[in-house]
Design an enzyme around this catalytic site. Structure first.
Site, PDB file in Angstrom:
ATOM      1  N   HIS A 176       0.844  -1.232   0.163  1.00 16.52           N
ATOM      2  CA  HIS A 176      -0.104   0.025   0.046  1.00 16.52           C
ATOM      3  C   HIS A 176       0.810   1.373  -0.036  1.00 16.52           C
ATOM      4  CE1 HIS A 176      -3.928  -2.002   1.861  1.00 16.52           C
ATOM      5  NE2 HIS A 176      -3.542  -2.674   0.688  1.00 16.52           N
ATOM      6  N   GLU A 192       1.027   3.974   1.677  1.00 16.20           N
ATOM      7  CA  GLU A 192       1.453   4.408   3.018  1.00 16.20           C
ATOM      8  C   GLU A 192       2.745   3.703   3.530  1.00 16.20           C
ATOM      9  OE1 GLU A 192      -1.523   3.578   1.978  1.00 16.20           O
ATOM     10  OE2 GLU A 192      -3.038   4.297   3.532  1.00 16.20           O
ATOM     11  N   CYS A 246      -6.181   1.991   5.607  1.00 17.54           N
ATOM     12  CA  CYS A 246      -7.007   0.707   6.068  1.00 17.54           C
ATOM     13  C   CYS A 246      -6.244   0.445   7.371  1.00 17.54           C
ATOM     14  CB  CYS A 246      -6.501  -0.277   4.913  1.00 17.54           C
ATOM     15  SG  CYS A 246      -4.969  -1.053   4.905  1.00 17.54           S
ATOM     16  N   CYS A 285      -2.345  -0.042   7.341  1.00 15.04           N
ATOM     17  CA  CYS A 285      -1.755   0.991   7.304  1.00 15.04           C
ATOM     18  C   CYS A 285      -1.815   1.883   8.652  1.00 15.04           C
ATOM     19  CB  CYS A 285      -2.050   2.006   6.020  1.00 15.04           C
ATOM     20  SG  CYS A 285      -1.608   1.007   4.587  1.00 15.04           S
TER      21      CYS A 285
HETATM   22 ZN   LIG Z   1      -3.499   0.158   3.436  1.00 12.05          ZN
END
Ligand SMILES: [Zn+2]
Length: 143
Positions: free
Chosen positions: A47, A49, A77, A80
């Site tokens: 991801h 992040e 999410c 993260c």
């Molecule tokens: Zn994430």
């Protein structure tokens, strides 16, 4: 957020869901950028992040990102949000909310949870229409 949006668009062009992130140092300098690389790298943890946080930690030479700010186009999410806590980032700036899977205010609020003493400052809705628009365009084009 402009840099994060550019990262998001680059992710979309490469076939990944367009999300981009930037980590700013306490002085406001960009010390890490990232975009969603899940498809490109075949990495479930790829991801934006996570990529940006890893780059920032690498550039500072420490896992502790005290005083830093994470800027991301979409609400983080659960994974993260966890990484924000693990890296001690005290401030999050997000673009669009993720009502389905967001973990910093929508479905969950892991970064501001009294049970674990987390108190991340969250600034939401920064260029929200543009951040959401990049996602909407991506999914519409795939239909
Ligand atoms: Zn994430």
């Amino acid at each position: 957020m402009g840099t994060a949006l550019a990262e998001a668009r680059a992710a979309g062009e490469a076939g990944d869901v367009p999300v981009g992130a930037v980590v700013l140092s306490p002085a406001g300098e960009v010390i890490g950028v990232g975009r969603n690389l899940r498809e490109v790298d075949g990495d479930p943890s790829g991801h934006a992040e996570i990529v940006a946080i890893r780059a920032a930690a690498s550039s500072l030479g420490t896992w502790r990102l005290d005083g830093c700010t994470l800027v991301v186009t979409l609400e983080p999410c659960l994974m993260c949000a966890g990484a924000i806590l693990q890296s001690r980032i005290p401030r999050l700036v997000l673009g669009a909310w993720d009502e389905k899977a967001g973990a910093t205010g929508s479905q969950w609020d892991v970064v501001r949870d009294a049970r674990i003493g987390s108190k991340v400052e969250v600034v939401a809705g920064v260029r929200a229409d543009e951040c959401a628009g990049v996602l909407t365009e991506f999914f519409e084009a795939r239909r």
